[in-house]
Design an enzyme around this catalytic site. Sequence first.
Site, PDB file in Angstrom:
ATOM      1  N   ASP A   1       0.834  -1.200   0.000  1.00 42.19           N
ATOM      2  CA  ASP A   1       0.000   0.000   0.000  1.00 42.19           C
ATOM      3  C   ASP A   1       0.873   1.256   0.000  1.00 42.19           C
ATOM      4  O   ASP A   1       1.950   1.282   0.598  1.00 42.19           O
ATOM      5  CB  ASP A   1      -0.900  -0.009   1.232  1.00 42.19           C
ATOM      6  CG  ASP A   1      -1.735   1.251   1.347  1.00 42.19           C
ATOM      7  OD1 ASP A   1      -2.664   1.403   0.538  1.00 42.19           O
ATOM      8  OD2 ASP A   1      -1.432   2.086   2.214  1.00 42.19           O
TER       9      ASP A   1
ATOM     10  N   GLU B   1       1.029  -0.620  -5.218  1.00 47.72           N
ATOM     11  CA  GLU B   1      -0.001   0.401  -5.387  1.00 47.72           C
ATOM     12  C   GLU B   1       0.714   1.730  -5.639  1.00 47.72           C
ATOM     13  O   GLU B   1       1.046   2.462  -4.722  1.00 47.72           O
ATOM     14  CB  GLU B   1      -0.889   0.502  -4.143  1.00 47.72           C
ATOM     15  CG  GLU B   1      -2.093   1.396  -4.381  1.00 47.72           C
ATOM     16  CD  GLU B   1      -2.539   2.163  -3.142  1.00 47.72           C
ATOM     17  OE1 GLU B   1      -3.728   2.510  -3.074  1.00 47.72           O
ATOM     18  OE2 GLU B   1      -1.713   2.443  -2.261  1.00 47.72           O
TER      19      GLU B   1
END
Length: 669
Positions: A335, A389
Site C-alpha cells: 500500500d 499500489e
Amino acid sequence: MTEESLQLVQDDPWLKPYEEDINKRYEFYVDKYKDITNAHKSLKSYASRDKELGFHYDHDKKGWWYREWAPAAQQLWLIGDFNGWDSQSHALEKKEDGIWEIFLPDEGNQNVLPHQSRVKVKVMANDQYKDRIPAYINRAVQDEQTHDFSGQIWNPAEPFHWTDQSFDLDAIKEPIIYECHLGMAQEKEGVGTYREFADNILPRIQDLGYNCVQFMAIKEHPYYGSFGYHVSNFFAPSSRFGSPEDLKYMVNKAHEMGMAVIMDMVHSHAVKNMSEGLNDFDGSGHQYFHEGGRGYHTGWDSKLFDYSKDEVLRFLLSNVRYWIEEFHFDGYRFDGVTSMMYHHHGDHVSFDHYDKYFKDMVDWDAIRYLQLANVLIHELKPAAISIAEDMSGMPGISRKVDEGGVGFDYRLGMGIPDYWIKILKHTPDEDWDIHQIWDVLSNRRWKEKTIAYSESHDQALVGDKTLAFWLMDKEMYWHMSKDDDNIIIDRGMALHKLLRLITATVGGEGYLNFIGNEFGHPEWIDFPRQDNGWSYKYARRQWQLVDNPDLKYQYLNNFDRAMVHVMKDNHVLSANPAQQLNMDAENKVIIYERNNLIFIINFHSSHSIADYTFTSNQAGKYKAVLISDAPEFGGHNRVDANTEYHTLKDDKLSVYIPSRSALVLKKVD
C-alpha cells in the site's frame, strides 16, 4: 557494475538520459545488499530480527527472554499479569546497540508468562513514564471495559496443523484476485471473523473461479474504521477477527481450495498513537520514524518510517518474512508505494516528466527498502506475488531489481477505475470515445505487468459510489426484481458487464475485483463512527441480494463467474496484450483479439447491427464462449448461442452485434 546498460534502460530508449541515475540507484541497493550478506550471511538472516527481539521461550534455561530496541530510553520495565502490573519489579538491562533485555525464569514447573497473559513495557524517557506495547508483540488485544490495548503472550500448547502442502502456488500464473475486508464480509451488522470468512465466503469466491484472495486490515489497528491502514502492531493479526490460529485456519482453507492468499502490506506509514503503536517509543522522537515534519504525513495523519536506519529495515523486512513463514501468505499488495518513493508523497504532483521519477525529490532509501523487500519475498517463496499500489507510473516499478527495477511482479492499474468513475460522472455513454477507452486500458509499459480493475475498495468508500450505483443509483432499491422491466436498470446492468469485461481482458496481466462488486452490491462502505451512531449497517455485505433467485443481482454474478472462467480456461491474462482488429467510432464497436479469442464489444446505446463484418486474424470456424446478452446474464437473448461463425473471403467474419452487448468468439475448427 558492468559497462553494459541495465536491461531496463536497454528496453526503453527514453530512459537513456537517466541511465546514470538508474545505475546509481541500483548501486545504492547493491552496496546495501552486500553489506547485509557480508555481516549476516543472508538477507533472510538479516530479516529475522523478530527471532531475537520480542518474547522468546528458552527451553534450555526454562524461562522467557524479552528484548526491545529503545536506544534513547532511560529505563524499561516489563509489566503485566505475571507481576500484578508492578511498575518497578522487572527492570530490563541495557546492552549494546540500544537493545534492552530481561530473562524471566519459570517458577518451578509454572510458566512465568502463561499463554494469553497480558503484558506491556513501561518506558522511562526524558524523565517521563509511558506504558507501551512491545514492538515485536505477535498478539495485541483490547480490553472490553477500558478499550485499552495491551500485548498478549501467545503460546498455545498445540501448534496449528497445516494441511496445505499440496497447494501449488507455481500454478497461478494469471492472478485473478478477489479483494476483501473480512470484518465486513458477513451479512450481520457486526464484525466478521476469520473462521466465518473461511466457512461462508471462501466457497463463494471458489465458485466464481478466482484464484487469489487479497485481504485488507489483517495487522492489528486500533481504529476499525481506518480500513486497516493505521497499523499499530505489525506482527500481530487483528484480534477483533479472532485468534492467530483462526487466521491460519482461513489461509489453510483457501490453499486447500486452490487459492493464493495475498496481504495488504502497509509499510508506507504507521498509526501515530503512542499507547498502541510505535510512535516515540524510546522518547527520541525519531526512533522508527523520521524526525519532525518529515516523519508525519499530513494527508494520512500518520507517522512515516525512516528507511535509512538498519533497525527500521530489519523491523520491516522481518515483518515481510514473518507473515510468509508463520501464516503461509503467498505475497503482498504494498500500500502507498507512491508516498514511499517520493519526499512529496505524490501529493498534488503531476508526473509529466521523467525528471519526476529519477531526479526530483525521490527517496532512494525507500526505493532501496522496496527492492530489498521484493528480493526477500522471492528468496523465501519464488512464486510469490508482489503488487505495487503506485499511481506515479515509476518506470521499472514491476521489473526485476537486477534489471534496474524496483522488483514488484505487478503494478496496480490505478488510472483505470479513476477513468471509469470520471466518464460515468461527466459523460453520457452516447458520447464515450472508444479510442480513449482503448488508450486508457492498453497504455502500460512494456514488460511491466499490471493488475487491472474497474473498481476496488477506493471506489466504494463513503463519499463515492460503486460502478453499479453510478450506473443505476436509487433505482436499484426499487427495480431489481427479475419481473420488473426498468430502462435505467437495463442500461446499468448492460454497461456494468461491458466495463468489467473490457477492463479484465485489455487492462493487464491480472485482474482484481472488490468483494460484492461482482454482483453490483448497491451501497457504499461506511464503517462505524460517531457521525453514523457507530452503525454497522453499511460495513457489511448483503449476500441475500445475490442469493435471492427473484433478483437481478444473480445475473451480474453469473456473468462474473462466466467471465472469470473464460479468462482462466483460455489463459487470456498470461498471453500477449490485446490487439485491435476493428475500431468503429460511429457505431461504438471495439473488436480485439487476445490469445486466439475474439472480443466484440458494442457500446452503442441503440445501434444493433446485423451482418457486421470485420477481418479476423485467423481463418476457420468460430463459436461464442461468452454472450453478455444471454438470458442467464440478464440480457435480451438477441444472439443465438448455437450459431457458428465461418470466415469468409479475406478471413472476414460477419456477426450480429446487439447494442450494449459483448460477444466472445473462440476458433473451434
